[in-house]
Motif scaffolding. Structure first.
Motif, PDB file in Angstrom:
ATOM      1  N   SER A  12       0.920  -1.104   0.023  1.00 45.39           N
ATOM      2  CA  SER A  12      -0.046   0.050   0.033  1.00 45.39           C
ATOM      3  C   SER A  12       0.555   1.284  -0.051  1.00 45.39           C
ATOM      4  O   SER A  12       2.210   1.204   0.515  1.00 45.39           O
ATOM      5  N   LEU A  85     -10.418   1.798  -1.666  1.00 46.86           N
ATOM      6  CA  LEU A  85      -9.782   1.615  -0.089  1.00 46.86           C
ATOM      7  C   LEU A  85     -10.322   2.699   0.759  1.00 46.86           C
ATOM      8  O   LEU A  85      -9.980   2.486   1.895  1.00 46.86           O
ATOM      9  N   ASN A  89     -13.925   0.012   1.248  1.00 44.86           N
ATOM     10  CA  ASN A  89     -13.713  -1.204   0.390  1.00 44.86           C
ATOM     11  C   ASN A  89     -14.959  -1.392  -0.644  1.00 44.86           C
ATOM     12  O   ASN A  89     -15.162  -2.279  -1.208  1.00 44.86           O
ATOM     13  N   ARG A 127      -6.940   5.264  -4.061  1.00 45.80           N
ATOM     14  CA  ARG A 127      -6.273   4.274  -3.546  1.00 45.80           C
ATOM     15  C   ARG A 127      -7.177   3.272  -3.883  1.00 45.80           C
ATOM     16  O   ARG A 127      -8.390   3.184  -3.436  1.00 45.80           O
ATOM     17  N   TYR A 128      -6.692   2.171  -4.431  1.00 44.47           N
ATOM     18  CA  TYR A 128      -7.675   1.198  -4.870  1.00 44.47           C
ATOM     19  C   TYR A 128      -6.980  -0.447  -4.594  1.00 44.47           C
ATOM     20  O   TYR A 128      -5.581  -0.508  -4.443  1.00 44.47           O
ATOM     21  N   GLU A 129      -7.719  -1.135  -4.391  1.00 44.60           N
ATOM     22  CA  GLU A 129      -7.256  -2.958  -4.229  1.00 44.60           C
ATOM     23  C   GLU A 129      -7.747  -3.568  -5.381  1.00 44.60           C
ATOM     24  O   GLU A 129      -8.918  -3.689  -5.851  1.00 44.60           O
ATOM     25  N   SER A 146      -4.285 -10.520  -5.385  1.00 43.39           N
ATOM     26  CA  SER A 146      -4.870  -8.913  -5.153  1.00 43.39           C
ATOM     27  C   SER A 146      -3.543  -8.033  -4.893  1.00 43.39           C
ATOM     28  O   SER A 146      -2.620  -8.435  -4.554  1.00 43.39           O
ATOM     29  N   GLU A 148      -2.773  -3.871  -4.444  1.00 43.53           N
ATOM     30  CA  GLU A 148      -2.841  -2.373  -4.084  1.00 43.53           C
ATOM     31  C   GLU A 148      -2.195  -1.423  -4.994  1.00 43.53           C
ATOM     32  O   GLU A 148      -1.036  -1.586  -5.221  1.00 43.53           O
TER      33      GLU A 148
END
Length: 465
Positions: A12, A85, A89, A127-129, A146, A148
């Motif tokens: 992250s 994020l 979520n 910010r993404y997952e 997964s 980030e």
């Protein structure tokens, strides 16, 4: 014009300098399951705005094929989600597709060729997952990965630095290809690092400093099971020492253009070891310094597979005496080396048909060890890899804090078939590797000798231990 903002990340993002170091993805290997590597790439297009690209390289040889109308066919399902994020979520993108791979080549089940899939979506900075799931529809076995990532929003008068992209090129095999993993095959001839300084409407000079560093690290074969344990001061014990660096090249550049600038550096591929390409950017009069880096490790030529004569010869160190193995590796001619490797197997196993099956099993384990246990060196060279190659998958495992135990006997008190591994240093954001060392003992001499004999006589085909 394409403005690169961010690339692959397994960590992250944040203000911590360590979190601005890219290391790429791993293999996430499970025998019999699809094998693939995921990439995530965010960028800004002048006409379309901010976009997110999701890629998946699926190894065709990891899939199960069925014969349909004289054609081998594999069917897979690819599902991916993008989660916000910063908003509990929240899933903002969710897609699924089905792909069919067809071939008339019977060797497709062993190929390292990949099916390359790419998906592009408009997205806001944030910010993404990204979660990607690949299912083999012929077996219903699946693997999930997964990643980030973050796409920053740059304000007027501010500036930012993109993550560092790593590309590789093999002469005679096309142009530059993105390298999504930490591991780089030594087969790659050239490396290219690309990053972008985004500096909208600013009137200050900017200094860009880059360095290519090599870190002290262990790339050697692991010791036999009955040897003494490693000294805590040795590089084999530490694995990789980020405090011991060698600067291979540095560059300073001053930007006076007040717009986004794409910068690239090219290098010949390096010898085996562990490296970092780092970028530092600072404007005149600013206290803040921006930092980005890309770590990578150079492995064997066809990693994670073993195909060349030298790649086939190296793992024989577990079945030969050290002196004999040293003599083998002194053979410089590849054809002569390959003949000597073949002679070694046939001389010991005797039966040509049995030898072929033993060879197939041995190098299959070497490749699986590369996929499961690689860190700063090839997986088969690690202590976990050595035990896996010689003894196969453990019957039972137990893990607690810094200790891992592999059992190859129903009697968990049997010292000869219970192998204890310890981590000198736990995996964390500053040391991103699983590094286990076998707790060696001199009574393992007989154990390893007997296991060698199973391999060398071909009895390993019917008796694992």
């Amino acid at each position: 014009m394409l403005f690169a903002i961010v690339s692959i990340t397994m960590l992250s993002c944040g203000t911590s300098r360590n979190l601005d170091i890219e290391r790429g993805t791993g293999y996430n290997f499970q025998a019999g399951h699809p094998e693939y590597r995921t990439t995530v790439f965010g960028y800004m297009d002048e006409e379309e705005g901010t976009l997110l690209e999701i890629g998946a390289k699926i190894v065709k040889g990891s899939l199960i094929y069925k014969d349909e109308d004289d054609t081998l066919q594999a069917r897979i399902s690819v599902e991916y989600q993008v989660q916000d994020l910063d908003n509990n979520n929240n899933v903002i993108i969710s897609e699924q597709s089905t792909e069919i791979i067809k071939s008339t080549d019977q060797d497709i089940s062993s190929t390292r060729e990949t099916l390359d899939l790419n998906y592009t979506h408009p997205i806001d900075p944030g910010r993404y997952e990204v979660v990607v799931n690949v299912t083999d529809l012929n077996t219903n076995k699946n693997i999930t990965q997964s990643i980030e990532t973050a796409i920053p929003e740059t304000q007027k008068g501010e500036y930012s630095l993109s993550n560092v992209l790593l590309d590789g090129k093999i002469v005679g095999e096309g142009g530059w290809e993105p390298i999504s993993t930490y591991d780089v095959k030594s087969k790659v001839d050239s490396l290219r690092f690309v990053f972008q300084v985004i500096s909208p409407q600013t009137d200050k000079r900017m200094e860009i400093n880059t360095r290519l560093l090599r870190y002290a690290s262990d790339t050697s074969y692991t010791r036999p099971m009955h040897y003494s344990n490693y000294s805590p001061s040795s590089i084999e014990y530490k694995g990789l020492d980020y405090d011991e660096e060698t600067e291979l090249q540095s560059n300073r550049r001053v930007l006076t253009d007040y717009a986004s600038t794409f910068i690239e550096f090219k290098f010949a591929n390096q010898e085996r070891g562990n490296y970092r390409f780092e970028v530092r950017a600072q404007r005149d009069g600013d206290e803040e310094e921006l930092f980005k880096a890309r770590d990578f490790g150079v492995k064997s030529k066809n990693y994670p597979a073993v195909r060349s004569a030298r790649e086939l010869a190296r793992p024989l160190v577990y079945l030969m005496g050290e002196d004999d193995h040293e003599e083998l590796m002194k053979i410089s001619n590849n054809d002569s080396l390959k003949k000597e490797v073949d002679r070694f197997w046939l001389k010991n196993v005797g039966n040509a048909n049995e030898a072929r099956h033993v060879i197939e099993m041995y190098y299959e384990r070497v490749e699986e060890a590369n996929k499961q246990f690689s860190n700063f060196k090839e997986g088969w060279k690690t202590d976990l890899g050595m035990i896996y190659v010689l003894f196969g998958r453990p019957w039972y495992t137990r893990s607690h804090l810094k200790e891992l135990v592999w059992f190859y006997s129903y009697n968990h008190s049997d010292p000869e078939y219970s192998y204890y591994f310890n981590q000198p240093k736990l995996k964390n954001k500053f040391f991103p590797f699983y590094h286990y060392l076998l707790r060696r003992n001199n009574y393992y001499y007989t154990v390893q000798y007997m296991q060698r004999q199973l391999w060398l006589t071909g009895q390993i085909l019917t008796r694992q231990i």
